[in-house]
Design an enzyme around this catalytic site. Structure first.
Site, short mmCIF file in Angstrom:
data_model
loop_
_atom_site.label_atom_id
_atom_site.label_comp_id
_atom_site.label_asym_id
_atom_site.label_seq_id
_atom_site.Cartn_x
_atom_site.Cartn_y
_atom_site.Cartn_z
NE ARG A 35 -3.21 -0.61 3.18
CZ ARG A 35 -4.19 -0.77 3.04
NH1 ARG A 35 -5.42 -0.16 2.63
NH2 ARG A 35 -4.83 -2.19 3.42
CB THR A 139 -0.16 -10.36 4.45
OG1 THR A 139 -0.61 -11.76 5.13
CG2 THR A 139 1.26 -10.16 4.04
CG HIS A 441 -18.61 12.00 42.96
ND1 HIS A 441 -19.62 11.38 42.29
CD2 HIS A 441 -19.19 13.00 43.28
CE1 HIS A 441 -20.76 11.77 42.27
NE2 HIS A 441 -20.51 13.00 43.09
C1 LIG Z 1 -13.95 -0.75 8.87
C2 LIG Z 1 -13.05 -1.41 10.07
C3 LIG Z 1 -13.08 -0.89 11.27
C4 LIG Z 1 -12.28 -1.72 12.20
N1 LIG Z 1 -12.04 -1.26 13.41
C5 LIG Z 1 -11.38 -1.61 14.45
C6 LIG Z 1 -11.43 -1.17 15.75
O1 LIG Z 1 -12.14 -0.13 16.08
N2 LIG Z 1 -10.38 -1.55 16.67
C7 LIG Z 1 -9.79 -2.79 16.25
O2 LIG Z 1 -9.07 -3.42 17.08
N3 LIG Z 1 -9.99 -3.33 14.93
C8 LIG Z 1 -10.68 -2.73 14.01
N4 LIG Z 1 -10.60 -3.61 12.72
C9 LIG Z 1 -9.83 -4.35 12.42
C10 LIG Z 1 -8.36 -4.03 12.33
O3 LIG Z 1 -8.37 -3.17 11.28
C11 LIG Z 1 -7.46 -5.42 11.94
O4 LIG Z 1 -7.69 -6.48 12.98
C12 LIG Z 1 -5.92 -4.98 11.99
O5 LIG Z 1 -5.74 -4.06 11.08
C13 LIG Z 1 -5.31 -6.11 11.73
O6 LIG Z 1 -3.87 -5.75 11.64
P1 LIG Z 1 -2.78 -6.63 10.78
O7 LIG Z 1 -1.44 -5.87 11.02
O8 LIG Z 1 -2.83 -8.08 10.93
O9 LIG Z 1 -3.23 -6.62 9.21
P2 LIG Z 1 -3.48 -5.48 8.48
O10 LIG Z 1 -3.93 -3.98 9.25
O11 LIG Z 1 -4.75 -5.53 7.61
O12 LIG Z 1 -2.23 -5.00 7.75
C14 LIG Z 1 -1.71 -5.79 6.79
C15 LIG Z 1 -0.90 -4.85 5.57
O13 LIG Z 1 -0.18 -5.83 4.77
C16 LIG Z 1 -0.20 -5.25 3.46
N5 LIG Z 1 -0.02 -6.67 2.81
C17 LIG Z 1 -0.79 -7.63 2.50
N6 LIG Z 1 0.14 -8.24 1.65
C18 LIG Z 1 1.47 -7.97 1.55
C19 LIG Z 1 2.46 -8.26 0.46
N7 LIG Z 1 2.06 -9.58 -0.02
N8 LIG Z 1 3.50 -7.34 0.21
C20 LIG Z 1 3.39 -6.29 1.00
N9 LIG Z 1 2.34 -5.92 1.93
C21 LIG Z 1 1.32 -6.69 1.98
C22 LIG Z 1 -1.58 -4.74 3.26
O14 LIG Z 1 -1.24 -3.68 2.25
C23 LIG Z 1 -1.79 -4.15 4.66
O15 LIG Z 1 -1.28 -3.05 4.69
C24 LIG Z 1 -11.37 -2.51 11.89
C25 LIG Z 1 -11.56 -3.11 10.45
C26 LIG Z 1 -12.16 -2.56 9.79
C27 LIG Z 1 -12.13 -2.96 8.15
#
Ligand SMILES: Cc1cc2nc3c(=O)[nH]c(=O)nc-3n(C[C@H](O)[C@H](O)[C@H](O)COP(=O)(O)OP(=O)(O)OC[C@H]3O[C@@H](n4cnc5c(N)ncnc54)[C@H](O)[C@@H]3O)c2cc1C
EC number: 1.8.1.4
Length: 462
Positions: A35, A139, A441
């Site tokens: 991204r 990812t 409080h």
């Molecule tokens: C609308 C919405 C609201 C949310 N609200 C909350 C909330 O309020 N509180 C909460 O705790 N969670 C919330 N979540 C969930 C939260 O966003 C996810 O649990 C969290 O982002 C997961 O983190 P992660 O690091 O596992 O992956 P992600 O945040 O999904 O990040 C993964 C990254 O890896 C990159 N990537 C993937 N494959 C590759 C590759 N091959 N090469 C290079 N880059 C790659 C992607 O581009 C992405 O940027 C929400 C989700 C959504 C959709």
């Protein structure tokens, strides 16, 4: 010698936190992110933009519902949707740039592009192959699809499209009564849309303590959100005027249709691991698409680890962050640890809903002897002063030992209040420990103390 100690794929909350902690512990770290900005789903199209829109629309709701009650008279503001979206984008930019700053500060290298793993110890980005002792897959996830529903991100949208609609819809159908669906549904309901939530199960927010879920549905209904429960969606299609959703009620198999300007598909998320080359590497996967890991986040291939939404467990940013930190410690030869029994969950509607630990249903299922301490925000002076006295705090404690087993809060600032109980649970506290702690409080936190008191000799203001 490897070029990096650790290469992390994905700069979401799991990946970027893992990178910063690993660098702080002396490892040479790179993060690959495809991204254009850092922060992953959470900062770009998840937690942060949704909270910005929830904040803006909450303020609007306050003006309409409560300002005159406080003697704040005058014309109500109108909504400039483009400006509201620009505010949301500014919030995103501020946060994603913040991660860039933290990477520089901690000397974490950002490798820009999409990564694959051609062999253990190697990460390919574009034409370059980098080597590392440890590879971390962070990812994340992507929205799940639903048979018969084709998303175009304009009329039939996922949460990503719902965060950037061209205009405010007059009507919105949300498929799925989970956290994301209800948060986005609330945003558009407050902006004047007629919102209908269609859910397969007979209750909203699956997994939530049933008493809280019931109260939550009642409050959202009062706010104007309609619910069709026990409804199996058969399909959704774009029409001349918007879209229509067809569903069958599970109780009698009767077929129904509902039309709306926009349909939001919010039926959950699935791990995203496409393009990494995991099959060729022989990385073992679980039936639901998650990467299989052991208790130390190691996959079945030596030197490759996985964390966050890509592995089992609640798909939450803070769960991913905790795993990132723990794994960094492990890679640095220390002892990383995540307590999965104390991971809070929050819904950022108004009122907020928050929970940690066991629900009453889970305790019943385990046949555990427990007691319930409940306290309504009606008895909390601060909540009454700000018109947020709907809801309650519910603490579940072991009947014999009084140890806190879970807490469920629906009410003002529930998402912050829950952490008092999280800390208590981390320390193995009893309800009495909370009850004997002096609380300032007037604060919402007093309701937590009162619920703890209700586990013993009784709440004072009940
Ligand atoms: C609308 C919405 C609201 C949310 N609200 C909350 C909330 O309020 N509180 C909460 O705790 N969670 C919330 N979540 C969930 C939260 O966003 C996810 O649990 C969290 O982002 C997961 O983190 P992660 O690091 O596992 O992956 P992600 O945040 O999904 O990040 C993964 C990254 O890896 C990159 N990537 C993937 N494959 C590759 C590759 N091959 N090469 C290079 N880059 C790659 C992607 O581009 C992405 O940027 C929400 C989700 C959504 C959709």
């Amino acid at each position: 010698m490897a070029e990096f100690d650790t290469i992390i794929i994905g700069a979401g909350p799991g990946g970027y936190v893992c990178a910063i902690r690993a660098a702080q512990l002396g490892l040479k770290v790179a993060v690959v992110e495809g991204r254009g900005t850092l922060g992953g789903t959470c900062l770009n199209v998840g937690c942060i933009p949704s909270k910005a829109l929830l904040n803006a629309t909450h303020q609007l709701h306050e003006v309409h519902e409560n300002f005159e009650k406080m003697g704040l008279m005058g014309a109500h503001p109108t909504v400039d949707w483009a400006k509201m979206l620009a505010y949301k984008d500014d919030v995103i930019a501020g946060n994603t740039k913040g991660i860039e700053f933290l990477f520089k500060k901690n000397k974490v290298t950002w490798l820009k592009g999409w990564a694959s793993i051609p062999a253990p110890g190697q990460v390919k980005v574009g034409d370059d192959i980098h080597s590392a002792k440890h590879i971390v897959i962070a990812t994340g996830s992507e929205p799940s699809s639903l048979p018969g529903v084709t998303v175009d991100e304009k009329t039939i949208v996922t949460s990503t499209g719902a965060l950037a609609l061209g205009s405010i819809p007059k009507s919105l159908v949300v498929i799925g009564a989970g956290v994301i669906g209800l948060e986005m549904g609330s945003v558009y309901a407050r902006l004047g849309a007629e919102v209908t939530v269609v859910e397969y199960l007979d209750a909203i927010t699956p997994g939530m303590d049933a008493e809280v879920a019931k109260a939550f549905q009642k409050i959202l209904s009062k706010q104007g959100i309609k619910f069709v429960l026990g409804a199996a969606v058969q399909g959704a299609e774009v029409t001349g005027t918007g879209a229509k959703v067809s569903y069958k009620l599970r109780k009698d198999d009767s077929a129904h249709e509902i039309a709306a300007d926009v349909v939001l598909v919010a039926t959950g998320r699935k791990p995203y691991t496409a393009g990494l080359g995991l099959e060729a590497l022989g990385v073992e996967m679980l039936p639901r698409g998650q990467i299989k890991t052991d208790g130390h986040f190691a996959t079945s291939v030596k030197g490759i680890y996985a964390i966050g939404d890509a592995i089992v467990g609640p798909m939450l940013a803070h769960k991913a962050e905790d795993e990132g930190m723990a794994l960094a410690e492990i890679m640095a030869g220390k002892h990383g640890h995540v307590n999965y029994g104390v991971i809070p969950g929050v819904v950022y509607t108004t009122p907020e809903v928050a929970s940690v630990g066991a629900t009453e249903e889970q305790l019943k299922e385990q046949g555990r002897a427990y007691k319930v301490g409940k306290f309504s925000f009606m008895g909390n002076a601060r909540a009454k002063a700000v018109f947020q006295a709907e809801g309650f705090v519910k603490i579940l404690a072991d009947k014999e030992t009084d140890r806190i087993l879970g807490a469920h809060i629906i009410g003002p600032a529930a998402g912050d209040l829950i952490h008092e109980v999280c800390v208590a649970m981390e320390f193995g506290a009893s309800a009495q420990d909370l009850a004997l702690t002096c609380h300032a409080h007037p604060t919402y936190s007093e309701a937590v103390r009162e619920a703890a008191l209700a586990c013993g000799d009784g709440a004072i203001h009940a």
